[in-house]
Scaffold this motif. Sequence first.
Motif, mmCIF file in Angstrom:
data_model
loop_
_atom_site.group_PDB
_atom_site.id
_atom_site.type_symbol
_atom_site.label_atom_id
_atom_site.label_comp_id
_atom_site.label_asym_id
_atom_site.label_seq_id
_atom_site.Cartn_x
_atom_site.Cartn_y
_atom_site.Cartn_z
ATOM 1 N N LEU A 21 -6.843 18.350 -1.570
ATOM 2 C CA LEU A 21 -6.641 19.673 -0.977
ATOM 3 C C LEU A 21 -5.474 19.631 -0.001
ATOM 4 C CD1 LEU A 21 -10.390 20.510 -0.218
ATOM 5 C CD2 LEU A 21 -9.101 20.842 -2.333
ATOM 6 N N TRP A 22 -4.782 18.529 0.004
ATOM 7 C CA TRP A 22 -3.670 18.280 0.914
ATOM 8 C C TRP A 22 -2.575 17.508 0.174
ATOM 9 C CZ3 TRP A 22 -8.747 16.823 1.693
ATOM 10 C CH2 TRP A 22 -9.078 15.524 1.280
ATOM 11 N N GLN A 23 -1.418 17.412 0.784
ATOM 12 C CA GLN A 23 -0.300 16.665 0.210
ATOM 13 C C GLN A 23 -0.342 15.209 0.672
ATOM 14 O OE1 GLN A 23 2.484 19.940 1.669
ATOM 15 N NE2 GLN A 23 3.586 19.216 -0.128
ATOM 16 N N ARG A 24 0.509 14.420 0.079
ATOM 17 C CA ARG A 24 0.550 12.988 0.340
ATOM 18 C C ARG A 24 0.726 12.678 1.824
ATOM 19 N NH1 ARG A 24 4.510 9.187 0.896
ATOM 20 N NH2 ARG A 24 4.168 7.109 -0.024
ATOM 21 N N LYS A 25 1.606 13.419 2.513
ATOM 22 C CA LYS A 25 1.885 13.109 3.923
ATOM 23 C C LYS A 25 0.624 13.248 4.776
ATOM 24 C CE LYS A 25 3.669 17.832 4.581
ATOM 25 N NZ LYS A 25 4.888 18.639 4.813
ATOM 26 N N GLU A 26 -0.227 14.220 4.455
ATOM 27 C CA GLU A 26 -1.482 14.358 5.189
ATOM 28 C C GLU A 26 -2.436 13.223 4.844
ATOM 29 O OE1 GLU A 26 -5.098 17.605 5.812
ATOM 30 O OE2 GLU A 26 -3.115 18.314 5.145
ATOM 31 N N GLY A 27 -2.378 12.755 3.595
ATOM 32 C CA GLY A 27 -3.176 11.599 3.217
ATOM 33 C C GLY A 27 -2.793 10.365 4.003
ATOM 34 N N VAL A 28 -1.474 10.196 4.235
ATOM 35 C CA VAL A 28 -1.005 9.071 5.055
ATOM 36 C C VAL A 28 -1.548 9.198 6.474
ATOM 37 C CG1 VAL A 28 1.018 7.946 6.050
ATOM 38 C CG2 VAL A 28 1.087 8.751 3.682
ATOM 39 N N ALA A 29 -1.428 10.396 7.053
ATOM 40 C CA ALA A 29 -1.886 10.610 8.430
ATOM 41 C C ALA A 29 -3.375 10.320 8.573
ATOM 42 C CB ALA A 29 -1.569 12.039 8.864
ATOM 43 N N GLU A 30 -4.176 10.797 7.621
ATOM 44 C CA GLU A 30 -5.622 10.582 7.710
ATOM 45 C C GLU A 30 -5.983 9.117 7.489
ATOM 46 O OE1 GLU A 30 -9.303 10.988 8.657
ATOM 47 O OE2 GLU A 30 -7.859 12.643 8.849
ATOM 48 N N THR A 31 -5.203 8.422 6.651
ATOM 49 C CA THR A 31 -5.430 6.985 6.460
ATOM 50 C C THR A 31 -5.268 6.245 7.780
ATOM 51 O OG1 THR A 31 -4.694 7.051 4.155
ATOM 52 C CG2 THR A 31 -4.610 4.925 5.266
ATOM 53 N N LEU A 32 -4.190 6.529 8.492
ATOM 54 C CA LEU A 32 -3.946 5.855 9.768
ATOM 55 C C LEU A 32 -5.063 6.157 10.763
ATOM 56 C CD1 LEU A 32 -0.105 6.543 10.110
ATOM 57 C CD2 LEU A 32 -1.220 4.450 9.324
ATOM 58 N N SER A 33 -5.489 7.405 10.831
ATOM 59 C CA SER A 33 -6.544 7.797 11.758
ATOM 60 C C SER A 33 -7.864 7.115 11.412
ATOM 61 C CB SER A 33 -6.704 9.316 11.725
ATOM 62 O OG SER A 33 -7.791 9.721 12.519
ATOM 63 N N THR A 34 -8.240 7.170 10.127
ATOM 64 C CA THR A 34 -9.502 6.575 9.692
ATOM 65 C C THR A 34 -9.518 5.073 9.915
ATOM 66 O OG1 THR A 34 -9.920 8.293 8.046
ATOM 67 C CG2 THR A 34 -10.958 6.160 7.660
ATOM 68 N N PHE A 35 -8.446 4.401 9.588
ATOM 69 C CA PHE A 35 -8.405 2.949 9.740
ATOM 70 C C PHE A 35 -8.421 2.539 11.222
ATOM 71 C CE2 PHE A 35 -6.982 0.912 5.509
ATOM 72 C CZ PHE A 35 -7.773 1.790 4.786
ATOM 73 N N ARG A 36 -7.807 3.344 12.088
ATOM 74 C CA ARG A 36 -7.851 3.037 13.532
ATOM 75 C C ARG A 36 -9.279 3.128 14.051
ATOM 76 N NH1 ARG A 36 -2.947 6.881 14.305
ATOM 77 N NH2 ARG A 36 -1.176 5.484 13.986
#
Length: 819
Positions: A21-36
Motif C-alpha cells: 500500500l506504499w512505495q519502496r522508499k516507505e518500505g525502506v523507512a519502515e524497515t529501519l524503524s522496525t529493525f531499530r
Amino acid sequence: MRKTMKQIHLLCNAHLDPVWLWQRKEGVAETLSTFRVAAAFCEKYDGFIFNHNEALLYEWVEKYDPKLFKRIQKLVEENKWHIMGGWYLQPDCLMPSGESIVRQIEIGKQFFKEKFNITPKTAMNVDSFGHSRGLVQILKKTGYDSYFFMRPTEMEYGDFLWEGYDGSRIVAHKVFRGYNSLKGNTEKKLEEYIREYPDREQSLVLWGIGNHGGGASKVDLEQVNSFIANHDEYHIIHSTPEDYFKELDRSKLEVRKQSLVHCMVGCYTSMVRVKQLHRQLENKLYLTEKMLSHAALHRKMEYPMDDLKKIQKSLLFSEFHDILPGTMVQSSEKEELMRLSQALTSLDELCTEVFFLLASGQKTGKSGEIPILVYNPYPYTIDTEIVTEFQLEDQGWDETKTTIGRVYDCNGTMLPSQNEKPECSINLDWRKKIVFRGVLQPSCMNRFDCKLELVEKTNKKSSYIQGDFFIIKNKGMEVWINIHTGYIDKYNVNGMDYLKENSCRLEVFDDNEDPWGMTVNRFDKKMGEFTLLSMEDANSFRGYQGNTESNINVIEDGEVRVILQGVFHYENSYAVIEYCIPKMDSYIDVTITTLINGVNKMVKCNLNSFFENPTFLGETMYGYEELHQNGEEVNFQKWCSLEMGNKVLAVFNEGIYGGCADSGNILLSLLRTPAYSAHPIEKRKIVPTDRYLPHIDMGERQFKIRIQAGEIKDKCSTLAQRWNEKPYVLSHFPSCEGVLPKKLVEIENEIIVLSAFKQTKEDTYLMRLINETDKSCVTKINLDYFNIETKLVFQPFEVRTFVIHGTSMVESDMLGHKI
C-alpha cells in the motif's frame, strides 16, 4: 522440565512488505524503524528472540544505517536475533519459474553467510498466496529440511510431510491464525491456541505486529510474560523455527502430495504488464547467461558477474508476493514497470555485446546480400521460423518496384521465405522485414544469407475463402476461421480434430474491485463476448472509413505463413486478433490486443476442444500437475494442456498464469479490471463509489499464445521454453576475424530442459538440467569446451545440477555445493 510437559515455541517476528500500500522508499523507512525497535528489545530483555527473514531488508539496513547493521550482527552472534528463512525476500510461490526460486535462495543465502555466517535450515513464506509442490525438491536440494507457511487459510493448522514431484520430502507446518498479532492481542491469540489445541505436545505460535513492520511491543511482551507465568503446565519459550522443527516428532506425520492451493485466485491475472515483463526478464536473463558463458569460454571474455547480480535482484524484487500477484498500489506498479524495463534494457546491452563476440570467424557478406546471424540457445537442433529486419543500402522511390529477399543457408540451399510489412510505416522500398524457415544447429551461431532482388510490385494475395470460412491447409494441419464470427471453427492435426467452432472466443465475466479475488474461487458469471465488427465499423476503428477491406482478412501471406486479422468489440471495449498460421508446421500463433474500457470485468479466451473427459494439466516449478476441471480458477506457468490418451492440445503463453477448464474447454484468463489494492473487509463497501478511481489493466494490452496439438505429451516443457526463450537474431556484416566458436552444449534427448548455464567463478560453470516428465530417461551430453562426453540418467521430474571446471563435471546441490 518434565518429559510429559507440553511445549510452546513463541516466534516473534515483524512481517514487513517492501512495497504494497506504499512505495519502496516507505518500505525502506519502515524497515529501519522496525529493525531499530527490534534491536532495542533484544538488547533490553533477556531471553527474548527476534526472528526476521529477507536479505533485501538487511541490505537496506546495511546501506542506510551501518551502525544499526553492526548492532544486529552482534545480536545474531549472541543468539538474541535469529536469521529466519534465508531467502532474498518472500516471493509469490506459484508464478516464478523453478530457476527463479533457486536464485531467491542463492542470493539470500550468499548474503546471510557472508554477513552473519548463518545458513538457515527452515524456509518460510508466510504471506504468499499458495505454494507449488515443485518447491519441495528445490528446498531439499538447497539445504533445507523444513518449511512453514500460512496460506491457503482454510488448511488445518499443523505439521505434515510434504512430498515433491520427484519423491523428495520435507516437513511442513501451517501456522496458527496467521504470522502476526494485533497490538495488545498476543495473550488473546495464545489463549485461543491452547483452547483449540490442548493436546499437542509441540506447538509453534507466531506473534508480533506486522504488515507494515512493528514486531514486538512492550504491552505484548508483558502479555507474553504474564501468559507464561499463568500457564506453568506448559513449557513456553521464546524460540526459532529451527528449534521447533528440531523438537518435532516426525514419525507419525501424514504425507501430502499436492501443491498448497488455491488461494486468492485473482492474483493469477491482476496487473498483466508486470507479469509479462517479469516473464520476459526471466527468459532474457537465462538466455543471456548462456550466451555470456559461451563467450567467456570462447574468447575469454570477462563474465559480468556484478552486472548480472544487479539485474537478477531486479527480477527477484519483481517476484515479491504483492508485486507479481498485482495487489500493490498504482504508484508502485509504475515504479515496478520502470524497474523491470531498466533491467531488460541492461540485458539487451549485454546480449548485443556478446552477440558480436560470438559472431567471430563468420565470413564477410557479399555485395547484394544481407548476412543474418542467429544464436540458438538450445542444446539441440531446431527447425523454426526466423524473423528479422534490415535496412537496404539506398532508398527505392519507384512505386512500381520493390526489393525482395531470398534466404539461403550455409550450404547454399534456398529456404522458404517471405517479405512482410516492417515495424515502421515508411512508404519507401528501404526498410525490410524477412521471415524464413531455417534449421538451427545447437548452442551456437548460425549463418544465413539473404540475396536481394528488385522486382515489379504486386499486391497479389492467395484466396483462402471457401464458403463461410478461410481455410488454410498444409501437409499436417487444417485450420478454418469463420468469416462471420472471426473465430476458429476447426483445427485439425494429422487427421484429428482438436478445436471446434467459436474457439479463441473472447468472453467477458463479471468481477469486482478486489485484485486478490479473496472471496471467490472462480469467475463464471458470463456477461457477454466480443463479436466481430461490421466492415464499416472495423474500418472506422482503423481510422479509414472509406476502405472496403473486409473485417477478417489476410494481412500477410507467403511461403512461410499466412496472417489473418479481425477487429472485435464488446460494449465500449475493442480487441484485435491476429492468427498466424504456418505453411510447414502444425501450430497456430494468436496475438490478442485488447483496448478495455470497462471496470470490474474479467476477459477470458475460450478454446473449445473435441476432447471428452480429458486430463487438464499445467506446468509448475520443475514439473507439471493435474488441475481441476470444474470451472475453478487454477494456476499454471508456461503451458497448460488437455490430454486424452496420447493426444494433447497444448497452449503456450508469454505471461498468462491463470485460467480454468470445464467440459473439455480451456479458458485462459487474460486480464481483470479491479481497483488498485481494494481489500474486502466484512460486508463493507470495497471502494468509495462517489468518485472516479483508477482500475487495473484498462486501456491497451497485448497477449500472445501458441496453440499446438498432436502426440507431444512429453515435449510440452521443451516447446514452451522455445516459445519463450527465442533465438537471438540480427542482420550483421561480420569482420571475418577470429575463429568460429564451438558448440556450448549438446543434449541428445530433447525432453531434457537446459534450465541454466552460467559462470560461478573464473573458469567454473554451473549447469542445471531438468526432466519435467513423469518418465525416467537417458541422454548423452557433449561439452566441447571441456572435452566432456557423458551419459546421464534422469528419474521422473528430477532436477540435476553440475559444476564444470577443466575436464571435470561434478554433480552438486542446486547452489553448486558438493553433494
